[in-house]
Write a protein that holds these residues in place. Structure first.
Motif, PDB file in Angstrom:
ATOM      1  N   ASP A 206     197.762  41.526  66.716  1.00  0.00           N
ATOM      2  CA  ASP A 206     198.777  42.184  66.390  1.00  0.00           C
ATOM      3  C   ASP A 206     198.890  43.266  67.612  1.00  0.00           C
ATOM      4  N   HIS A 207     199.940  43.015  68.772  1.00  0.00           N
ATOM      5  CA  HIS A 207     199.674  44.111  69.774  1.00  0.00           C
ATOM      6  C   HIS A 207     200.599  45.253  69.316  1.00  0.00           C
ATOM      7  N   ASN A 208     201.496  45.114  68.060  1.00  0.00           N
ATOM      8  CA  ASN A 208     202.099  46.125  67.698  1.00  0.00           C
ATOM      9  C   ASN A 208     201.516  47.217  66.897  1.00  0.00           C
TER      10      ASN A 208
END
Length: 557
Positions: free
Chosen positions: A256-258
């Motif tokens: 999850d890059h966010n």
């Protein structure tokens, strides 16, 4: 060990210098390997910086374990083994890591690759801890600084050509086009690491089998500084926990890059170090017993200085590839002008450290005033010429070497004048030089953040010029007045190479959240602290009746 009036053991010195070369070669090559892995494994900018985290955290772990085992065993293990054996054991560790890189690269498993890099750097940690005092033991003590400066110069040469050779091995060219990377094979790089492993193995055998080398055994007794040991153990547990979570979470196939978890973890790690060391400095004022070298404020602030210095030195070039790619995108360069010359600019960055270190070494030769002034102008440009020739050879095609390949970096000759001016202002005094170069580094990074085109690029690359002599300046200032704790203080300073594990990913995460340009404000903060340290340490040493201006700068990194 009595090394006075002793003839220099040149065969051993040349072998040791070869080891220094490969430290620089591999460390600088990460600057090309990072954008390659980012494209190959489809990583975020933060994830790509985990290459630095794995590499430089190994330095900290190696130095800490050596310290911890020595305290538990009530003897200094390195001095008990002997410096020669310490280098041999370190080389063997790096041999194992280099050979493990072969299956790691073949697996296309990013986590496996990070593990192999960690083992290589773990060996480097032991080698570097032993190699600098060993270089002094190879001849007369009075000429020890000459040997260290020579080794440092060769190390810098390795950092200059490393990105070029690595780019040729990875890409078959020194031009970096990320769109072509996913389809490339890592086969040549696998064999490059095998060659490096064999070179380390040969060096280990030469050291081990040589009967003429000093063992380098010193007094192995060690004092159990219980408070320092406990504090460093707690800090290490926090750092290991933080980086373990990061590696587990961010080397998975789905991420999850966010999420801002990585940012929080990095900040926790940095704060644990800063507050822990600050606590030691404050607590030791009322009761210094049990704190060992940590009771000296110049050392504690110097440890944070080495942390910031290594962090900024690594972060500038590790994030440079992304900066250049974004610059092309914003400038509308469909030919990927800046991205294509990334390896050459990374070579120029590390070469800038070579320029500064060669210039800084001039004082060793006791030249007369006029000759010294001429040397301060000529030597930087001789080093620059070496960089240009190295890149011309690296870009050599069917038509041989072409002058046109290095035209993009020729204007950098004007930037070198600024560093020459900085040396002149520094007057060969470590505190003053560190303060001036810290300020220049801050200004350069600000130009990189808010400028564009060649001005922004050369401003960031010039960070190498201003980092070049910081290591010996910080080291000399931080170890002044430590007395019997000098060796322990030096080991604590080596641990702070840890900065290379935390600052680059912090910058990478800010690049993902905001922009690559804004992320370079992290480097501004690092240079600001180094400037502050140079100012504060003057007052600290003055209170201890130590003349700051009489301190000589020795050593290399």
């Amino acid at each position: 060990m009595n090394t006075a009036n002793k003839q220099t053991n040149y065969p051993a010195l040349y072998t040791l210098i070869g080891v220094f070369f490969f430290w620089g070669f591999i460390g600088a090559s990460n600057g090309v390997f990072i954008p390659f892995c980012k494209a190959k494994f489809n990583l975020s900018q933060f994830q790509s910086q985990l290459i630095d985290s794995a590499f430089y955290f190994a330095y900290y772990i190696g130095a800490f374990l050596l310290f911890l085992f020595s305290v538990i065993g009530k003897k200094d293990f390195l001095n008990s083994w002997g410096l020669k054996n310490g280098i041999v054991y370190g080389l063997i560790l790096s041999v194992i890591g280099a050979f493990v890189m072969f299956p790691a690269l073949g697996s296309n498993d990013f986590a496996f690759i990070l593990g192999a890099l960690f083992i290589i750097a773990l060996g480097f940690s032991l080698q570097q801890t032993a190699a600098q005092p060993f270089a002094i033991s190879l001849g007369d003590e009075s000429t020890g600084a000459h040997r260290l400066n020579l080794a440092g110069g060769i190390n810098s040469f390795g950092t200059t050509i490393g990105p070029i050779v690595f780019a040729l091995a990875l890409l078959g060219t020194t031009k970096l086009d990320e769109s072509l990377i996913p389809g490339l094979s890592l086969g040549i790089v696998q064999w490059l690491y095998v060659i490096i492993g064999v070179a380390f193995l040969i060096a280990a055998l030469l050291f081990k089998l040589s009967k003429k080398l000093p063992d380098g055994k010193n007094d192995a007794t060690i004092e159990n500084e219980s408070k320092a040991t406990l504090l460093l153990s707690i800090i290490t547990i926090v750092l290991v926990a933080v980086l373990s979570i990061i590696f587990i979470q961010y080397t998975k196939s789905e991420v999850d890059h966010n999420s801002n978890l990585s940012l929080y973890l990095i900040i926790i790690g940095i704060l644990a170090l800063v507050f822990g060391l600050t606590f030691a400095m404050q607590s030791s004022k009322s009761n210094p017993d049990g704190w060992g070298a940590l009771k000296y404020p110049q050392l504690v602030l110097g440890m944070l200085g080495i942390f910031a210095y290594v962090g900024v030195e690594v972060a500038i070039q590790s994030n440079l590839g992304e900066y250049l790619k974004v610059l092309d995108s914003k400038s509308g360069n469909s030919d990927k002008y800046w991205e294509n010359i990334t390896p050459m600019l990374i070579s120029l960055y590390w070469g800038s450290l070579m320029i500064g270190r060669w210039t800084g070494a001039i004082s060793v030769f006791n030249l007369k005033s006029l000759k010294k002034q001429i040397a301060f102008i000529v030597v930087p440009y001789i080093a620059f010429l070496v960089i240009l020739i190295s890149n011309m050879i690296g870009n050599m095609g069917d038509e041989g070497m072409k002058f046109s390949t290095i035209i993009p970096i020729l204007p950098y000759a004007l930037v070198i004048i600024i560093q020459i001016f900085g040396f002149k202002l520094g007057q060969e005094k470590p505190a003053k030089t560190l303060q001036i170069f810290g300020l220049m580094g801050m200004i350069a990074m600000i130009f990189g953040v808010f400028s564009s085109g060649s001005i922004g690029v050369f401003a960031l690359v010039s960070g190498g010029l201003f980092c070049s002599v910081m290591w010996p300046c910080i080291f000399s200032l931080a170890t002044q007045g430590l007395g019997k704790y000098t060796s322990q203080g030096s080991a604590f300073l080596i641990m702070m190479i840890l900065g290379g594990a935390f600052i680059p990913p912090l910058q990478g995460k800010l690049a993902d959240m905001f922009s690559i340009e804004i992320s370079y404000l992290v480097c501004v903060v690092c240079f600001a602290y180094l400037t502050l340290f140079a100012i504060l340490v003057k007052g600290i040493l003055k209170k201890q009746n130590i003349d700051v201006d009489s301190i000589e700068v020795e050593g290399s990194h």
